[in-house]
Scaffold this motif. Structure first.
Motif, PDB file in Angstrom:
ATOM      1  N   GLY A   1      42.208  21.346  54.833  1.00 31.16           N
ATOM      2  CA  GLY A   1      43.212  20.997  53.845  1.00 31.16           C
ATOM      3  C   GLY A   1      44.892  22.042  53.975  1.00 31.16           C
ATOM      4  O   GLY A   1      45.478  21.485  53.602  1.00 31.16           O
ATOM      5  N   LEU A   2      44.656  22.813  54.318  1.00 30.72           N
ATOM      6  CA  LEU A   2      45.829  23.766  54.953  1.00 30.72           C
ATOM      7  C   LEU A   2      46.186  23.860  55.501  1.00 30.72           C
ATOM      8  O   LEU A   2      47.521  23.694  56.024  1.00 30.72           O
ATOM      9  N   TYR A   3      45.594  23.842  56.540  1.00 29.45           N
ATOM     10  CA  TYR A   3      45.860  24.075  58.255  1.00 29.45           C
ATOM     11  C   TYR A   3      46.436  23.003  59.027  1.00 29.45           C
ATOM     12  O   TYR A   3      47.400  22.243  59.476  1.00 29.45           O
ATOM     13  N   SER A   4      46.279  21.325  57.908  1.00 26.09           N
ATOM     14  CA  SER A   4      46.708  20.316  58.584  1.00 26.09           C
ATOM     15  C   SER A   4      48.292  20.145  57.815  1.00 26.09           C
ATOM     16  O   SER A   4      49.126  19.118  57.920  1.00 26.09           O
ATOM     17  N   LYS A   5      48.427  21.424  56.316  1.00 26.09           N
ATOM     18  CA  LYS A   5      49.629  20.936  55.464  1.00 26.09           C
ATOM     19  C   LYS A   5      50.830  22.111  55.548  1.00 26.09           C
ATOM     20  O   LYS A   5      52.336  21.797  55.926  1.00 26.09           O
ATOM     21  N   VAL A   6      50.119  22.988  56.766  1.00 29.15           N
ATOM     22  CA  VAL A   6      51.344  24.444  56.924  1.00 29.15           C
ATOM     23  C   VAL A   6      50.807  25.171  57.426  1.00 29.15           C
ATOM     24  O   VAL A   6      49.576  25.179  57.785  1.00 29.15           O
ATOM     25  N   TYR A   7      52.313  25.971  58.694  1.00 24.60           N
ATOM     26  CA  TYR A   7      51.541  26.714  58.873  1.00 24.60           C
ATOM     27  C   TYR A   7      51.169  28.395  59.074  1.00 24.60           C
ATOM     28  O   TYR A   7      52.382  28.431  58.214  1.00 24.60           O
TER      29      TYR A   7
END
Lengths: 284, 419
Positions: free
Chosen positions: A111-117
């Motif tokens: 969820g985090l990795y696919s939205k922000v670097y």
């Protein structure tokens, strides 16, 4: 702004070795805030809160005492059996949680990795640090148990001395080892999920292959060289040395291979993880 | 000011289609062995899809670039690569400064934590330090208008408050490059307006903005430049006006003759399970013949064929008209006219009568969608299924030249009584 003029270069098939550690340190505030988040939210909406961790350790040790010590009559190396299992559980359970964090790091943070670097190593690192909360709660329970034991028998039967200060080193090794093996599983199960199925089986395998519920002195001397290459054997036995006073494997013969294997596994895991994180969102 | 801040060079991205299983594993092993022994396998797998094909462009500092294209054109893939979420298959990109990419608002928000704690966490995810966030926290809270609730866990927030807070953090990141993917489509109209003006403010301070949107009004009013992507390639880069008109004319490819029929394997959105599928749309003029030319003030008809895949009690069918610049100028829905929302499985055919066309001279697009009113997203949607043109004006039998009043947009039918 702290890195206004930094140039970023994106290209395909970068080297496996580019770990981007400078990025990691630039995000240290994120690390801090994630740890805080875990600590603040870990016991939300539970009645007994941290007592579950206490109960888990006490119950586990009690069951082991009955089954392995009383029924199976496995030696506890001359230590009081309940404390023997409790000390083993403390070291083992921290390894288990860090191993789990590593093994699901890419999958559970999608969820985090696919939205922000941000540096992908931050969440597993922060979770491993947050997991220390349970470790320390259990350690306190252990100290209380030792106190009660000393009161009920000879006041000086178990003496905790300066060696306790070495515990942070053991924590560090446990964390690095758990994350290392975990990263290997996590990276390899990005495309094919089979390996994440093996995780549970693998955990049990490691536990019985490690002197958690038996002392290493129970194993015939001629097989000790095998145990030397199980990095966790040294760690668990060292906890016994520190917490209970004596053990078999807390010496250089065990320490050197253990540290060596730990470092190799960690870097292997780190490189695989680093390779996988770059485009794994395409697969999950 | 005008130095290049982003430089994209022949960026390509390839995806593998289908499920991963033993077959793909064997293929992987073969590739791996071939790489080891140094032999080239040569033949590329058929199950591959090129989402981006050698895309190159550069962006100067301070530019606002709108990226448009149909669903699946490769816009989101491009943003994901630029945001470093995934890496390209080949090619490279280079940029200077910090990038904040808002592919979603509220990433990393934790329901059990208060608004204030979430501001810090969310800000630090985008690379701000605690000190930097602390200096902005008051203006974030003010922008989000959640002062009273800032120390309440965000799971007790209304969805509007949640989105406002999340956007407020994003708007205060002050990166050198801001990448936005459709996040403006959230919140109520008033909040959207404030978002747009906030973005304008951000741009005035010399920041570069890349924005992906399907809202042509946003692109048209906000961007300096427009990049149109179709099937993984840039087909227009430059004037916003021309980009938008080219994009809208792509919709016209669907049909120019007042008739649209569902192509085989046509997928309009990615629902796992849908209730309905629009099969065909036909436009008829007052004489009953198929056409794409209509007259203002005259009646017209739509013949709609619908296949119901699953029985439903809540199906809305909508017919929307968009002006050439993308602004929606009308919407008609079956249930508004008192028709049933209950549909049995099978084919259904409708004739919809529009007694009088209110639109003035110009080009328009027709969009037809279905939506189960218990669901959040459309069930099926044929965006710009056909375009039509209003050619001349026949109003109550009188023909007028309305071109002098073009900006009026439409004519409201009115009855006049002398008192």
């Amino acid at each position: 702004m702290t890195f206004t003029n930094k140039e970023t270069y994106i290209k395909s098939n970068r080297s496996w070795m580019e770990l981007e550690l400078s990025d990691f340190f630039r995000y240290k505030d994120l690390l801090y805030l994630l740890i805080r988040r875990d600590l603040v939210t870990s016991y939300k909406q539970t009645i007994l809160g941290p007592f579950w961790v206490v109960i888990q350790a006490l119950m586990g040790s009690a069951v082991f005492t009955v089954v392995f010590s009383e029924i199976a009559k496995i030696s506890t190396d001359g230590h009081p059996s309940f404390l023997f299992y409790l000390s083993g559980m403390i070291g083992w359970q921290y390894f288990g949680s860090v191993f789990g964090i590593g093994a699901y790091s890419l999958q559970s943070n999608i969820g985090l990795y696919s939205k922000v670097y941000f540096p992908r190593l931050i969440p597993p690192t922060s979770q491993s640090i947050s997991a220390l909360l349970n470790f320390f709660i259990q350690l306190i329970v252990f100290f209380l148990a030792v106190y009660i034991y000393n009161q009920s028998t000879d006041p000086n039967s178990i003496i905790l001395d300066y060696k306790v200060l070495l515990i942070p080193l053991l924590i560090l090794q446990t964390a690095i080892l758990g994350l290392g093996i975990g990263f290997i599983i996590s990276s390899l199960s990005v495309k094919y999920r089979d390996l994440s199925r093996v995780y549970g089986l693998f955990t049990q395998f490691i536990m019985y292959g490690t002197p958690v519920i038996y002392p290493i002195s129970e194993i015939p001397e001629k097989y000790h060289y095998i145990m030397m290459w199980n990095p966790l054997a040294f760690v668990i036995e060292s906890y016994r040395e520190i917490l209970l006073g004596h053990s078999t494997a807390c010496n250089l013969n065990f320490a050197l291979p253990s540290v060596l294997v730990t470092i190799i596994l960690f870097f292997f895991g780190l490189i695989l993880f680093n390779k996988a994180q770059r485009s794994y969102v395409d697969f999950v | 000011m005008n130095k290049n801040i982003i430089q994209v060079n022949k960026l390509s991205k390839e995806y593998r289609l289908g499920n991963f299983g033993l077959g793909t594993f064997i293929e992987d092993c073969k590739t791996f062995l071939a790489n080891l022994t140094g032999t080239k396998t040569g033949k590329a797998s058929k199950n591959r899809f090129q989402a981006l094909k050698e895309v190159s462009f550069s962006v100067s500092e301070g530019e606002v670039v709108g990226i448009i294209g149909r669903n699946g054109a490769g816009k989101s893939t491009l943003l994901k690569i630029l945001s470093r979420i995934t890496e390209p298959s080949s090619g490279s990109a280079r940029y200077t400064g910090r990038v904040a990419s808002l592919l979603e608002v509220g990433t990393g928000f934790h329901g059990d934590m208060t608004g204030r704690e979430n501001i810090f966490l969310n800000g630090s995810l985008y690379g701000l330090t605690r000190k930097e966030i602390a200096s902005k926290v008051d203006s974030i809270i003010e922008f989000a208008q959640v002062q009273e609730f800032i120390d309440t866990p965000v799971k007790r927030y209304s969805s509007g408050m949640f989105v406002r807070l999340a956007f407020a953090v994003a708007a205060h990141l002050e990166p050198e490059i801001l990448i936005i993917d459709e996040v403006l489509a959230v919140g109520d109209a008033d909040f959207q307006k404030r978002c747009i003006s906030k973005m304008g403010e951000i741009n005035k301070t010399g920041k570069t903005i890349l924005i992906v949107s399907h809202n042509m009004a946003t692109i048209g009013s906000f961007c300096d430049r427009c990049i149109l992507i179709d099937q993984g390639r840039i087909i227009h880069d430059g004037s916003v006006e021309r980009g938008i008109s080219q994009y809208l004319s792509m919709g016209r490819v669907n049909s120019q003759h007042g008739f649209w029929k569902r192509p085989k394997n046509f997928v309009s959105n990615k629902l796992d399970e849908r209730y309905s599928e629009i099969q065909s749309i036909e436009m008829l003029d007052d004489t009953g013949s198929q056409t794409h030319l209509l007259k203002c003030g005259m009646p017209f008809f739509i013949i709609l064929e619908l296949k119901i895949l699953k029985k439903t009690d809540y199906l809305d069918i909508g017919i929307a008209v968009n002006r050439h610049d993308g602004i929606q100028v009308s919407l008609s829905i079956n249930s508004w006219e008192g028709n049933t929302k209950h549909f049995e499985v099978g084919k259904h055919k409708f004739k919809i009568n529009f007694p009088s066309i209110p639109f003035l001279n110009g080009n328009y697009n027709l969009t037809v969608w279905t939506k189960d009113s218990t669901q959040d997203s459309n069930d099926d949607c044929i965006q710009n299924a056909m375009s039509f043109e209003i050619i001349d004006h026949n109003f109550n039998g009188h023909i007028f030249d309305f071109s002098a009043h073009y900006h009026a947009g439409s004519i409201l039918k009115s009855n006049w009584y002398k008192l």
